[in-house]
Design a protein around this motif. Structure first.
Motif, short mmCIF file in Angstrom:
data_model
loop_
_atom_site.label_atom_id
_atom_site.label_comp_id
_atom_site.label_asym_id
_atom_site.label_seq_id
_atom_site.Cartn_x
_atom_site.Cartn_y
_atom_site.Cartn_z
N LEU A 16 49.88 44.17 48.74
CA LEU A 16 51.13 44.83 48.42
C LEU A 16 51.92 45.14 49.68
N ASP A 17 51.24 45.52 50.73
CA ASP A 17 51.87 45.91 51.98
C ASP A 17 51.37 45.03 53.11
N PHE A 18 52.12 45.03 54.17
CA PHE A 18 51.74 44.24 55.33
C PHE A 18 51.76 45.12 56.57
N GLU A 19 50.79 44.90 57.40
CA GLU A 19 50.74 45.55 58.70
C GLU A 19 50.19 44.53 59.68
N THR A 20 50.47 44.74 60.94
CA THR A 20 50.03 43.80 61.96
C THR A 20 48.91 44.45 62.77
N LYS A 21 47.78 43.81 62.78
CA LYS A 21 46.60 44.34 63.48
C LYS A 21 46.86 44.39 64.99
N ALA A 22 46.20 45.29 65.67
CA ALA A 22 46.30 45.42 67.12
C ALA A 22 45.99 44.08 67.77
N GLY A 23 46.79 43.74 68.79
CA GLY A 23 46.56 42.51 69.52
C GLY A 23 47.20 41.27 68.90
N THR A 24 47.88 41.44 67.76
CA THR A 24 48.52 40.32 67.08
C THR A 24 50.04 40.41 67.26
#
Length: 151
Positions: free
Chosen positions: A73-81
């Motif tokens: 449903l949601d998007f987030e960007t992982k650390a280092g990406t």
């Protein structure tokens, strides 16, 4: 995880989009300051926590389902990406989810970025400030959002 909606962002047409990498997970709608260019890179910058004297950029990754087997449903960007960050111009408008705010926003309130890549009430000396133009609902799940205008 949060949602963001780019209602009226001039950077989409003007090409003022940069790629940044954070040390922390960056949800859509987060604000970051632009750090140093990463070693060996020509267009990839370090995302750093917002500061009062820094220009703030809006993080907004394309909401594309790369794995159709997951209910995303949601998007987030992982650390280092790497992730997209938009330079904002006076008058730009976008919606950010309430969960990014330190306290529930109110219509007419002026906010800025906080140390956790979200929003807090502005004191007036910040370089980048946003006015809460309206409290809205967004998406099929009708989540609480704030329509922000760049001052």
């Amino acid at each position: 995880m949060t949602k963001v909606n780019l209602d009226k962002i001039q950077a989409k047409g003007d090409g003022n989009i940069v790629s940044v990498v954070g040390d922390a997970t960056l949800p859509n709608g987060a604000v970051v300051a632009l750090g140093e260019l990463l070693d060996g890179e020509r267009e990839l910058f370090k995302a750093v926590a917002p500061e009062a004297e820094a220009e703030l950029l809006l993080v907004a990754a394309p909401e594309v389902k790369y794995d159709e087997t997951q209910d995303q449903l949601d998007f987030e960007t992982k650390a280092g990406t790497p992730v997209r960050a938009y330079h904002l111009k006076r008058g730009d408008m976008y919606q950010a989810e309430h969960s990014l705010f330190e306290a529930t926003p109110t219509k007419g309130q002026v906010v800025t970025g906080n140390a956790t890549y979200g929003y807090k009430e502005a004191v007036g000396t910040e370089v980048t400030k946003f006015k809460v133009e309206a409290l809205t609902k967004f998406g099929y799940d009708r989540r609480d959002m704030a329509l922000l205008r760049v001052l």
